[in-house]
Design a protein around this motif. Structure first.
Motif, short mmCIF file in Angstrom:
data_model
loop_
_atom_site.label_atom_id
_atom_site.label_comp_id
_atom_site.label_asym_id
_atom_site.label_seq_id
_atom_site.Cartn_x
_atom_site.Cartn_y
_atom_site.Cartn_z
N VAL A 43 7.38 -8.00 21.57
CA VAL A 43 7.62 -8.37 20.18
C VAL A 43 8.32 -9.73 20.08
CG1 VAL A 43 9.81 -7.12 19.98
CG2 VAL A 43 8.42 -7.52 17.94
N GLU A 65 7.11 -12.98 17.93
CA GLU A 65 7.99 -13.70 17.01
C GLU A 65 7.99 -15.20 17.32
OE1 GLU A 65 9.66 -12.62 14.46
OE2 GLU A 65 9.71 -10.44 14.66
N ALA A 81 6.01 -16.54 14.17
CA ALA A 81 6.98 -16.70 13.07
C ALA A 81 7.37 -18.18 12.96
CB ALA A 81 8.20 -15.82 13.30
N ASP A 83 0.57 -14.21 10.02
CA ASP A 83 1.43 -13.21 9.40
C ASP A 83 0.96 -11.78 9.66
OD1 ASP A 83 2.78 -15.41 8.41
OD2 ASP A 83 1.79 -15.33 6.45
N LEU A 96 1.74 -10.30 13.29
CA LEU A 96 3.19 -10.16 13.43
C LEU A 96 3.70 -8.98 12.60
CD1 LEU A 96 5.81 -11.27 14.57
CD2 LEU A 96 5.90 -12.88 12.64
N ARG A 97 3.15 -8.79 11.42
CA ARG A 97 3.54 -7.66 10.57
C ARG A 97 3.25 -6.32 11.27
NH1 ARG A 97 0.13 -8.55 6.83
NH2 ARG A 97 -1.39 -6.98 7.48
N VAL A 137 2.84 -5.69 14.53
CA VAL A 137 3.67 -5.49 15.72
C VAL A 137 5.10 -5.13 15.34
CG1 VAL A 137 4.65 -6.67 17.73
CG2 VAL A 137 2.23 -6.93 17.19
N ARG A 138 5.63 -5.76 14.33
CA ARG A 138 6.98 -5.42 13.86
C ARG A 138 7.05 -3.97 13.41
NH1 ARG A 138 8.09 -10.83 10.14
NH2 ARG A 138 9.15 -12.10 11.73
N LEU A 139 6.04 -3.54 12.65
CA LEU A 139 6.02 -2.15 12.18
C LEU A 139 5.94 -1.17 13.34
CD1 LEU A 139 4.21 -0.66 9.18
CD2 LEU A 139 3.77 0.34 11.43
N ALA A 171 6.89 -1.58 16.41
CA ALA A 171 8.14 -1.59 17.14
C ALA A 171 9.17 -0.68 16.48
CB ALA A 171 8.69 -3.01 17.25
N LYS A 172 9.18 -0.67 15.15
CA LYS A 172 10.15 0.15 14.42
C LYS A 172 9.75 1.62 14.33
CE LYS A 172 11.72 -3.67 11.46
NZ LYS A 172 11.78 -4.19 10.06
#
Length: 211
Positions: free
Chosen positions: A147, A151, A155, A188, A191-192, A194-196, A198-199
């Motif tokens: 992640v 970023e 990002a 975007d 990245l969105r 992968v962030r989701l 990860a959480k």
């Protein structure tokens, strides 16, 4: 089409077994040897060569150079062109949700959106992303490990982002036929997802498909 989605982490081990088998068949082929050769060119400064030129005054489109054709071949050769690999890609696509924050998809005529992003990022930027030019299969543990690379690669702000966007837009407009593509979403969207993932404790899959 380039699609990326968060998927159930429990599905990843079986898919990975299929991926390893498909790649094992690909290693040692002439196509894979050509891929290795082109990767050395790309990472050794090929990304800074001239990819487009104006062939005649007044012509409305730019002409792809040999470097652009070479990069397109690199992307095509990154993954096996085999029934086993195609079947695996179809299995991955069936696991993807139909929209929502956990899914991203980009389409383009005659040109790969994944290739456009990687051309935009250049060799150093695209090396921060996992897999091979938009295609990857990650467990949740692997998502957590990559992640930070997503970023760093995606990002982007200011002039750096503008340069990447302009290069990616040029690839889709000139090598393909998509002058009005939503190029910002190429940064975007992945990245969105992968962030989701990860959480939420999910894995992530990326697939490039031609229709």
């Amino acid at each position: 089409m380039w699609a990326i989605a968060a998927i159930d982490d429990a599905e990843v081990p079986v898919l990975k077994a299929g991926l390893e088998a498909a790649m094992a068949e690909y290693f040692g082929t002439e196509a894979f040897a050509r891929y290795v050769e082109l990767m050395a060119w790309w990472g050794g400064g090929g990304d800074s060569e001239e990819f487009f030129f104006e062939p005649v005054p007044g012509w409305p489109w730019l002409q792809p150079t040999a470097a652009a054709e070479r990069f397109a071949s690199l992307v095509d050769l990154a993954n096996p062109n085999s029934d086993a690999y195609d079947d695996l890609a179809c299995r991955c696509m069936r696991l993807m949700p139909d929209g929502g924050e956990g899914a991203f998809a980009a389409t383009a005529r005659k040109a790969s959106p994944a290739a456009a992003l990687h051309y935009g990022l250049g060799a150093a930027g695209s090396a921060l992303l996992p897999g091979r030019f938009g295609e990857f299969l990650l467990s949740h543990a692997e998502v957590l490990s990559v992640v930070a690379g997503f970023e760093q690669a995606l990002a982007l702000t200011g002039q750096h982002r503008s340069r990447v966007i302009e290069r990616a837009r040029r690839w889709l407009a000139e090598f393909g036929d998509v002058p009005d593509a939503d190029v910002d979403e190429l940064l975007d969207g992945p990245l969105r997802v992968v962030r989701l993932a990860a959480k939420s404790g999910q894995g992530v899959v990326g697939v490039v498909a031609w229709y």
